[in-house]
Design a protein around this motif. Structure first.
Motif, mmCIF file in Angstrom:
data_model
loop_
_atom_site.group_PDB
_atom_site.id
_atom_site.type_symbol
_atom_site.label_atom_id
_atom_site.label_comp_id
_atom_site.label_asym_id
_atom_site.label_seq_id
_atom_site.Cartn_x
_atom_site.Cartn_y
_atom_site.Cartn_z
ATOM 1 N N ALA A 96 0.831 -1.209 0.000
ATOM 2 C CA ALA A 96 0.000 0.000 0.000
ATOM 3 C C ALA A 96 0.862 1.254 0.000
ATOM 4 N N LEU A 97 1.934 1.238 0.793
ATOM 5 C CA LEU A 97 2.773 2.430 0.908
ATOM 6 C C LEU A 97 3.706 2.605 -0.281
ATOM 7 N N SER A 98 3.795 1.605 -1.136
ATOM 8 C CA SER A 98 4.644 1.731 -2.327
ATOM 9 C C SER A 98 3.904 2.366 -3.500
ATOM 10 N N LEU A 99 2.590 2.559 -3.379
ATOM 11 C CA LEU A 99 1.825 3.165 -4.463
ATOM 12 C C LEU A 99 2.243 4.617 -4.672
ATOM 13 N N THR A 100 2.291 5.033 -5.918
ATOM 14 C CA THR A 100 2.607 6.422 -6.232
ATOM 15 C C THR A 100 1.308 7.217 -6.400
ATOM 16 N N ARG A 101 1.471 8.543 -6.427
ATOM 17 C CA ARG A 101 0.287 9.389 -6.609
ATOM 18 C C ARG A 101 -0.399 9.073 -7.939
ATOM 19 N N ALA A 102 0.386 8.789 -8.970
ATOM 20 C CA ALA A 102 -0.194 8.481 -10.283
ATOM 21 C C ALA A 102 -1.002 7.195 -10.266
ATOM 22 N N GLU A 103 -0.710 6.321 -9.313
ATOM 23 C CA GLU A 103 -1.401 5.038 -9.232
ATOM 24 C C GLU A 103 -2.601 5.075 -8.295
ATOM 25 N N ALA A 104 -2.906 6.240 -7.740
ATOM 26 C CA ALA A 104 -3.970 6.352 -6.738
ATOM 27 C C ALA A 104 -5.303 5.821 -7.273
ATOM 28 N N PRO A 105 -5.920 4.873 -6.570
ATOM 29 C CA PRO A 105 -7.209 4.330 -7.009
ATOM 30 C C PRO A 105 -8.373 5.214 -6.562
ATOM 31 N N VAL A 106 -8.529 6.318 -7.233
ATOM 32 C CA VAL A 106 -9.619 7.248 -6.945
ATOM 33 C C VAL A 106 -10.857 6.821 -7.736
ATOM 34 N N LEU A 158 1.522 16.494 -4.119
ATOM 35 C CA LEU A 158 2.110 15.185 -4.390
ATOM 36 C C LEU A 158 2.497 15.054 -5.853
ATOM 37 N N LYS A 159 3.751 14.722 -6.090
ATOM 38 C CA LYS A 159 4.223 14.528 -7.456
ATOM 39 C C LYS A 159 3.710 13.193 -7.991
ATOM 40 N N PRO A 160 3.390 13.127 -9.280
ATOM 41 C CA PRO A 160 2.851 11.882 -9.849
ATOM 42 C C PRO A 160 3.713 10.659 -9.563
ATOM 43 N N GLU A 161 5.038 10.833 -9.629
ATOM 44 C CA GLU A 161 5.931 9.694 -9.422
ATOM 45 C C GLU A 161 6.297 9.515 -7.949
ATOM 46 N N PHE A 186 1.066 8.096 -0.213
ATOM 47 C CA PHE A 186 0.845 8.361 1.211
ATOM 48 C C PHE A 186 2.101 8.991 1.824
ATOM 49 N N VAL A 187 1.925 10.148 2.448
ATOM 50 C CA VAL A 187 3.059 10.888 3.007
ATOM 51 C C VAL A 187 2.853 11.118 4.492
ATOM 52 N N GLY A 217 7.197 13.585 3.560
ATOM 53 C CA GLY A 217 8.017 12.483 3.051
ATOM 54 C C GLY A 217 7.233 11.181 3.029
ATOM 55 N N PRO A 218 7.835 10.119 2.527
ATOM 56 C CA PRO A 218 7.147 8.819 2.476
ATOM 57 C C PRO A 218 6.646 8.414 3.857
ATOM 58 N N LEU A 219 5.471 7.859 3.917
ATOM 59 C CA LEU A 219 4.874 7.459 5.182
ATOM 60 C C LEU A 219 5.561 6.214 5.720
ATOM 61 N N ASN A 220 5.964 6.266 6.988
ATOM 62 C CA ASN A 220 6.602 5.130 7.651
ATOM 63 C C ASN A 220 5.518 4.148 8.100
ATOM 64 N N PRO A 221 5.670 2.870 7.792
ATOM 65 C CA PRO A 221 4.643 1.904 8.208
ATOM 66 C C PRO A 221 4.407 1.887 9.709
#
Length: 321
Positions: A175-185, A224-227, A231-232, A237-241
């Motif tokens: 889940a945390l590896s998804l990029t903004r461009a991959e967001a399932p909206v 949020l940049k597309p690449e 989740f921040v 920065g990247p969200l820590n699990p």
């Protein structure tokens, strides 16, 4: 890191003591194992050498170690079992002795092959502990944590992450590896994730998950940049699990859930609830990204245990006394 030294009371001959000290040094300085792990491994091998001293009638030499048979190793495991050790502890002790034996071979001190010829003790497979559907839905609702002193966007973010775990069966790392461009909206009903073994799989995304992600994005204060990560954290920065794990830990108390109610338990719940509603085991395997069907089949045991518990609790004859 300073080199560990062989104990002066190590129950073994001098050549084994030297090999033991070299092995501990290798664990600490070459393999960079933690001091706690080195200490535990060292203790397990000291216990084994103590057994050999009694078993052989004298402190073990390197020649003795090389000439050990599988029967000798099984005698040790049997003695430890009689002392009350469980399979997990026996397996760790055998792993430590095998590590010591490999070091002997690596340093030219001899091949103690008996260790490799003995099977590790079997460990009873523990069943996944899913969360009930009502509790899972509450965990995914940002309103459940409305009383916490946290920004609304943070609550929405955590709810969106948990929605992906329960709604798609993702691991938290996926889940945390998804990029903004991959967001399932809304309008994006499928995602592709990279799972274990670098295997990619495509997953359907239900409307409830799409809406949770959209709610988070509508409130997120960061551009949020597309690449970049979807989740921040609080600083962008990247969200820590660990942050998600802590959020779930805070929820447990309010919802009266056990310690087993973790983010990963939502993935278990995804599989168990699908199976309970007639989901095909092969399909669930593909959704979870399991390489083997046997890994997925454990959920049939979970569902079977649940059905037996319901039967025992509610069948009129089950409670007849």
């Amino acid at each position: 890191m300073s080199e560990p030294s062989a104990s002066a009371i190590l129950p073994a001959a001098e050549d084994v003591r030297a090999a033991y000290a070299d092995w501990l040094s290798g664990l600490a300085n070459e393999r960079r194992l933690s001091p706690h792990t080195v200490e535990a491994y060292g203790r397990d091998v000291r216990i084994f050498l103590g057994f050999l001293q009694t078993h052989l009638g004298a402190p073990a030499t390197l020649a003795d170690l090389v000439s050990l048979t599988p029967r000798d190793i099984r005698a040790f495991l049997s003695a430890r079992r009689n002392d009350g050790l469980q399979s997990r502890s026996l397996m760790r002790g055998l792993a430590a002795s095998r590590s010591f034996a490999r070091r002997l071979a690596l340093t030219g001190r001899g091949e103690a092959s008996a260790f490799a010829a003995v099977r590790s003790p079997k460990i009873a497979r523990s069943l996944p502990k899913p969360i009930s559907p009502p509790a899972a839905r509450k965990m995914l609702d940002a309103e459940t944590r409305a009383g916490e002193e946290r920004a609304d966007w943070v609550l929405a973010r955590d709810a969106a992450v948990l929605a992906l775990l329960y709604g798609c069966g993702l691991r938290i790392s996926e889940a945390l590896s998804l990029t903004r461009a991959e967001a399932p909206v809304p309008g994006v009903d499928r995602i592709e994730v990279l799972g274990k073994g670098s295997k990619r799989r495509q997953l359907p995304v239900i409307a409830a998950v799409q809406e949770a992600v959209a709610a988070y994005l509508a409130q997120c204060p960061w551009s949020l940049k597309p690449e970049g990560p979807l989740f921040v954290g609080a600083k962008g920065g990247p969200l820590n699990p660990r942050i998600v794990q802590q959020a779930v830990a805070r929820m447990r108390g309010g919802l009266g859930l056990p310690d087993t109610a973790t983010p990963h338990a939502l993935r278990h719940s995804f599989a168990t609830h699908l199976l309970a509603r007639g989901g095909d085991l092969r399909t669930i395997q593909e959704l979870l990204g399991h390489a083997s069907l046997s890994t997925t089949q454990i959920y049939t045991e979970v569902d079977g245990a649940r059905l037996m518990a319901i039967h025992a609790a509610f069948h009129p004859r089950a409670r007849a006394g």
